[in-house]
Design an enzyme around this catalytic site. Structure first.
Site, PDB file in Angstrom:
ATOM      1  N   SER A 118     -15.664 -12.411 -12.489  1.00  9.09           N
ATOM      2  CA  SER A 118     -15.411 -10.973 -12.370  1.00  9.09           C
ATOM      3  C   SER A 118     -15.247 -10.298 -13.727  1.00  9.09           C
ATOM      4  O   SER A 118     -15.357  -9.076 -13.837  1.00  9.09           O
ATOM      5  CB  SER A 118     -14.161 -10.718 -11.523  1.00  9.09           C
ATOM      6  OG  SER A 118     -14.356 -11.136 -10.190  1.00  9.09           O
ATOM      7  N   GLY A 139     -18.618  -5.748 -12.228  1.00 14.46           N
ATOM      8  CA  GLY A 139     -19.414  -4.526 -12.244  1.00 14.46           C
ATOM      9  C   GLY A 139     -19.010  -3.481 -11.223  1.00 14.46           C
ATOM     10  O   GLY A 139     -17.980  -3.571 -10.561  1.00 14.46           O
ATOM     11  N   CYS A 168     -11.597  -8.517  -3.257  1.00 12.07           N
ATOM     12  CA  CYS A 168     -11.827  -7.788  -4.505  1.00 12.07           C
ATOM     13  C   CYS A 168     -13.111  -6.945  -4.432  1.00 12.07           C
ATOM     14  O   CYS A 168     -13.141  -5.950  -3.728  1.00 12.07           O
ATOM     15  CB  CYS A 168     -11.826  -8.744  -5.687  1.00 12.07           C
ATOM     16  SG  CYS A 168     -11.505  -7.906  -7.265  1.00 12.07           S
ATOM     17  N   GLN A 209     -14.285  -3.697  -1.816  1.00 13.01           N
ATOM     18  CA  GLN A 209     -14.919  -2.436  -2.194  1.00 13.01           C
ATOM     19  C   GLN A 209     -16.259  -2.258  -1.483  1.00 13.01           C
ATOM     20  O   GLN A 209     -16.588  -1.159  -1.013  1.00 13.01           O
ATOM     21  CB  GLN A 209     -15.104  -2.403  -3.709  1.00 13.01           C
ATOM     22  CG  GLN A 209     -13.804  -2.462  -4.491  1.00 13.01           C
ATOM     23  CD  GLN A 209     -13.993  -2.941  -5.918  1.00 13.01           C
ATOM     24  OE1 GLN A 209     -15.114  -3.037  -6.407  1.00 13.01           O
ATOM     25  NE2 GLN A 209     -12.903  -3.258  -6.595  1.00 13.01           N
ATOM     26  N   HIS A 228      -6.320 -10.875  -5.192  1.00 10.59           N
ATOM     27  CA  HIS A 228      -6.888 -12.221  -5.056  1.00 10.59           C
ATOM     28  C   HIS A 228      -5.904 -13.133  -4.329  1.00 10.59           C
ATOM     29  O   HIS A 228      -4.963 -13.646  -4.940  1.00 10.59           O
ATOM     30  CB  HIS A 228      -7.227 -12.795  -6.435  1.00 10.59           C
ATOM     31  CG  HIS A 228      -8.514 -12.280  -6.978  1.00 10.59           C
ATOM     32  ND1 HIS A 228      -9.719 -12.931  -6.794  1.00 10.59           N
ATOM     33  CD2 HIS A 228      -8.806 -11.154  -7.667  1.00 10.59           C
ATOM     34  CE1 HIS A 228     -10.690 -12.238  -7.365  1.00 10.59           C
ATOM     35  NE2 HIS A 228     -10.159 -11.144  -7.896  1.00 10.59           N
ATOM     36  N   GLU A 269      -6.262 -16.145  -3.332  1.00 11.02           N
ATOM     37  CA  GLU A 269      -6.310 -17.528  -3.835  1.00 11.02           C
ATOM     38  C   GLU A 269      -5.538 -17.681  -5.138  1.00 11.02           C
ATOM     39  O   GLU A 269      -5.262 -18.799  -5.582  1.00 11.02           O
ATOM     40  CB  GLU A 269      -7.766 -17.964  -4.028  1.00 11.02           C
ATOM     41  CG  GLU A 269      -8.424 -17.547  -5.328  1.00 11.02           C
ATOM     42  CD  GLU A 269      -8.707 -16.056  -5.474  1.00 11.02           C
ATOM     43  OE1 GLU A 269      -9.033 -15.624  -6.593  1.00 11.02           O
ATOM     44  OE2 GLU A 269      -8.607 -15.318  -4.468  1.00 11.02           O
TER      45      GLU A 269
END
Length: 392
Positions: free
Chosen positions: A47, A226, A252, A256, A367, A369
């Site tokens: 990311s 991005g 994440c 979106q 996140h 995890e």
């Protein structure tokens, strides 16, 4: 003796320091991460592709790096900024020093920079374009080139980290999950396998027919780098998946993309959330989770007919008291789809989770995890498994 290095920003400011890692130069969006630990996971998180990361904690490299705390097959950040690096690690798991790790992957980095001043600048002015160079030490020249470099807004960076073919893991799993892989962290894959899933990672550019051939019990839309609005083909695919009523979960970037697929909007945050201690309230239970974050974009609740819950510029202490009083919010997307906001950030009111009322789909912005970070939100994966079992 370390070689001199220069960090330049698009606002015209610049910082001299010492070269750390490879020589050369690199360009990217300058962001900061507030984690005291977890720098190896940050370095290898897909990311962060296209970003130069400033670590706010002053000493980086104390415990070195090892062969286990990785989130991909190599370092993905564009560049790295630290106040001071440690080249003699003290940890029984260490297999390499932090500076040597940067050199191994040819990463341009800089140390000796006032990272507190740099972080304050980003907080006030927002994340901005920047560059680190050991070859162009003329501030005016490097600043000019930074201004001419591309912005992260509108850029599809997922193609740089998405696989080119289907990758199957844990083939004997109890149920099957396709991971729409825009740069998935390995920690997410580990947790899917932990709850018994057969995992099939597919390129982010596949279409609905490709998914149907794999006949999954569910689809997880992964994290990635991005601007989510640039991934038009992926957004169309998610719309098709919703029509098929295949259980969906997003993390994440995946959160979106799900928001965009139902007609919502995303926006670029001023400086974003990047750290391992962000408080998030689960509006369904009232429970507060301490979570790991890495996002510079967010879903706009106003696009679902709901009010703005806060902003990055508001006083966090006052805002948190007000946000604690909020319970589940339900809105409607422009496409007429009922959307329930399930999680919010207690720091600034950012929408951190949602559920589609009439579809088997939910997502979180943080996140679950962790990797690195606390495990408060790992129940996300059990929740996804339950949803799959209910539909199946």
């Amino acid at each position: 003796m370390s070689k001199k290095a220069l960090l330049a920003l698009e606002d015209g400011s610049f910082f001299f320091g010492q070269s750390l890692g490879a020589e050369g130069e690199t360009f990217g969006e300058l962001v900061f991460n507030t984690g005291m630990t977890g720098y190896q996971e940050v370095l290898t998180d897909p990311s962060y592709t296209g970003q130069i990361v400033v670590m706010t904690y002053p000493e980086i490299g104390i415990y070195g790096v090892n062969d286990e705390d990785v989130e991909s097959d190599g370092i993905k950040v564009a560049g790295f900024v630290v106040y001071r690096s440690v080249d003699t690690p003290s940890n029984w798991r260490a297999t390499m020093s932090f500076p040597d790790y940067l050199k191994k992957y040819n990463i341009v980095a800089i140390e000796g920079v006032d990272t507190r001043a740099l972080t304050r600048k980003i907080r006030v002015k927002g994340a901005m374009k920047g560059a680190i160079s050991t070859v162009d030490l003329d501030p005016d020249s490097l600043v000019k080139r930074v201004k001419e470099s591309p912005s992260i807004v509108g850029r599809d960076l997922a193609g740089l980290v998405s696989p080119k073919e289907v990758i199957v893991e844990n083939p004997e799993g109890d149920f099957s999950v396709v991971v729409l892989d825009s740069g998935v962290k390995w920690g997410i894959l580990r947790d899917l396998k932990r709850v018994g899933a057969k995992v099939m990672r597919v390129p982010y550019s596949v279409d609905i027919d490709d998914i149907k051939k794999l006949n999954p019990d569910g689809v997880l839309i992964s994290n990635g780098p991005g601007d989510p609005a640039a991934l038009l083909k992926t957004i169309r695919l998610i719309k098709d998946l919703l029509k098929e009523e295949i259980p969906l979960a997003g993390i994440c970037l995946g959160h979106q993309l799900l928001g965009l697929a139902v007609g919502g909007r995303t926006y670029k945050m001023k400086f974003g959330h990047r750290g391992i201690n962000h408080p998030v309230k689960d509006l369904r239970t009232g429970r507060v989770l301490i979570t790991t974050h890495n996002h510079g974009f967010a879903v706009d609740p106003k696009s679902f007919g709901l009010p703005e819950l806060g902003s990055e510029d508001q006083d966090a202490n006052v805002l948190t008291k007000n946000l604690q009083k909020i319970s589940v919010l339900e809105g409607i997307s422009p496409q007429g789809i009922k959307v329930e906001i399930t999680h919010i950030s207690l720091n600034d009111g950012t929408m951190e989770g949602m559920r589609l009322v009439d579809y088997p789909a939910f997502s979180v912005q943080y996140h679950p995890e962790a990797s690195p970070g606390p495990h408060d939100a790992k129940y996300f994966f059990e929740e996804f498994k339950r949803l799959i079992k209910e539909v199946r």
